[in-house]
Design a protein around this motif. Sequence first.
Motif, mmCIF file in Angstrom:
data_model
loop_
_atom_site.group_PDB
_atom_site.id
_atom_site.type_symbol
_atom_site.label_atom_id
_atom_site.label_comp_id
_atom_site.label_asym_id
_atom_site.label_seq_id
_atom_site.Cartn_x
_atom_site.Cartn_y
_atom_site.Cartn_z
ATOM 1 N N PRO A 184 29.089 -87.305 -17.501
ATOM 2 C CA PRO A 184 30.548 -87.000 -18.182
ATOM 3 C C PRO A 184 30.355 -85.258 -17.752
ATOM 4 O O PRO A 184 29.913 -84.318 -16.994
ATOM 5 C CB PRO A 184 29.930 -86.807 -19.522
ATOM 6 N N PRO A 185 31.920 -84.564 -17.920
ATOM 7 C CA PRO A 185 31.804 -83.414 -17.180
ATOM 8 C C PRO A 185 31.759 -82.639 -18.593
ATOM 9 O O PRO A 185 30.526 -82.672 -19.707
ATOM 10 C CB PRO A 185 33.868 -83.503 -17.604
ATOM 11 N N ALA A 186 31.673 -81.106 -17.813
ATOM 12 C CA ALA A 186 30.711 -80.306 -18.646
ATOM 13 C C ALA A 186 31.402 -79.265 -19.854
ATOM 14 O O ALA A 186 30.836 -79.256 -20.797
ATOM 15 C CB ALA A 186 30.754 -78.913 -17.987
ATOM 16 N N ILE A 218 29.760 -81.577 -27.717
ATOM 17 C CA ILE A 218 28.951 -83.025 -27.913
ATOM 18 C C ILE A 218 27.614 -83.938 -27.869
ATOM 19 O O ILE A 218 27.265 -84.091 -28.692
ATOM 20 C CB ILE A 218 30.364 -83.975 -28.192
ATOM 21 N N LEU A 219 28.091 -83.845 -27.096
ATOM 22 C CA LEU A 219 26.053 -84.100 -26.201
ATOM 23 C C LEU A 219 24.831 -83.368 -26.716
ATOM 24 O O LEU A 219 23.780 -84.191 -27.091
ATOM 25 C CB LEU A 219 25.961 -83.901 -24.699
ATOM 26 N N PRO A 226 22.537 -89.095 -21.478
ATOM 27 C CA PRO A 226 22.156 -89.392 -20.950
ATOM 28 C C PRO A 226 20.787 -89.121 -20.563
ATOM 29 O O PRO A 226 20.313 -88.882 -20.967
ATOM 30 C CB PRO A 226 22.948 -88.689 -19.377
ATOM 31 N N GLY A 227 19.593 -90.600 -20.185
ATOM 32 C CA GLY A 227 18.156 -90.525 -20.155
ATOM 33 C C GLY A 227 17.823 -90.761 -21.499
ATOM 34 O O GLY A 227 17.063 -91.043 -21.761
#
Length: 480
Positions: free
Chosen positions: A262-264, A269-270, A280-281
């Motif tokens: 995803p973009p920076a 939210i990540l 991710p992961g």
Amino acid sequence: MMKSTLIKFWPFKLNSWLALSLLSFITALPVGSTAFARTSGDSVILLAKQAYVYGFPLVMMYETERSAVNHREQTWGSVFAPINQFGHFRAFPDATFKGVVKPNCDTYYSSAWLNLAQEPLVLTVPDTKGRFYLLQMMDAYTNVFASPGKRTTGTAAQTILITGPAYTGTVPVGMHQIKAPTNMVWILGRTQVNSAMDGKDVVYKIQDGYTLTPLSKWGSKYQPAKGVVDSSISRNPSAFVEGMDISTFFAVLNDQLARNPPPAADSVILRKIAAIGVGPGKQFNPGAFDSETQAAMKTIPGNIQQQLRFFSTKAGSIENGWNISRKGLGTYGTNYRLRALIALIALGANLNADASYPICQSDANGNKLDGEKKYSIHFDKGQTPPANAFWSLTMYGPDDFLVANPIQRYSIGDRSSLKYNTDGSLDIFIQNEQPVNDKEANWLPAPKGPFTLTMRIYWPKEAFLDGSWKIPAVKLANDQ
């Protein structure tokens, strides 16, 4: 384009009422908050809702791609083709088409799903000799990052090098580079069609000129590889995703986040949703939560989808019963709620400057449209939809697909054989029964039950974009 025009099923600025309402069911904590690190049921559910809304477009794109490329080879008249190959519609979709919601009946679609992980692809575009076309390019998150076409690049022939986010090589002389934000790319092309004969004589040749070639094969006699068919993949990706349980959904989301970073701007939210194993992961494990939380999680997909559909009637501005957005469509930034909404009801939506899609669900009295009644829409002389290209009005059922009817007319517009009134005005009749008194030319057939209307304005003029032109209300036939 497609779920055949459930399209179309847009980041426009939400009005304050809608923004507050949306926050009531998916409120975001301030940046840097540590509250989400706790595993209380309320915190977990809130995080799971945020994660679902955030990831819905990515999962929808993935499953749509899987279905679209699940073919051994491109077949005549189909937009489905193996990866890195174009498929072309050679006719308009009908009521049997379920590939994508709100499909359009104005253009022939050309569709290609790209995987840029290995190398760039060379896209050729023929000279369309002034004809309107566009090749909308979407990343894995449904953002439109490029839109070659008459409005932006003209109609002369061109050669484009589409590169993935990691590509650092050179661009061959004579090619124009377009950098994709993700390795997954969906090219959804639309070429203007004025009639069946026009499509056969002109548009087929234009579509054949849209080609894709791996950069390493450019200049050689390239023959695309055959695809591998997996019979377990759903032919109705939208329904498949909507019915996906929360654990499977998050498993797919985590995999796609790793494959399409995803973009920076999404880092905020990540960081939050990582607390429940989404990212991710990451690995989502529902067994890590108590039974009450697990039970509540199971209701999230259905509840969020229902809420998004409700808010689809409130987003944008309501003018004469039409839901209209005039900016922000196709580029969502961190407006994850809006992005999820469009992925749910209008996957493949264009930029507003290329095409706008006002939607009507209610008549002039505020009542829901229903085929048990008869309606009409009236345009004063010179006040039909302001389009640099063309406009249409399409009928959809409650499932956002085209509606079967005895004359197989799913859309009506400026390229139809419309009959204008003696004063130059225009009336379109919207009803289930065939109208009398020579009104059939202007008849848009409706189902016997609920329906919605979508107006498409291709390359809208400033009069639409600045709001100075208003769409007339849909009125009961005896309410003129």
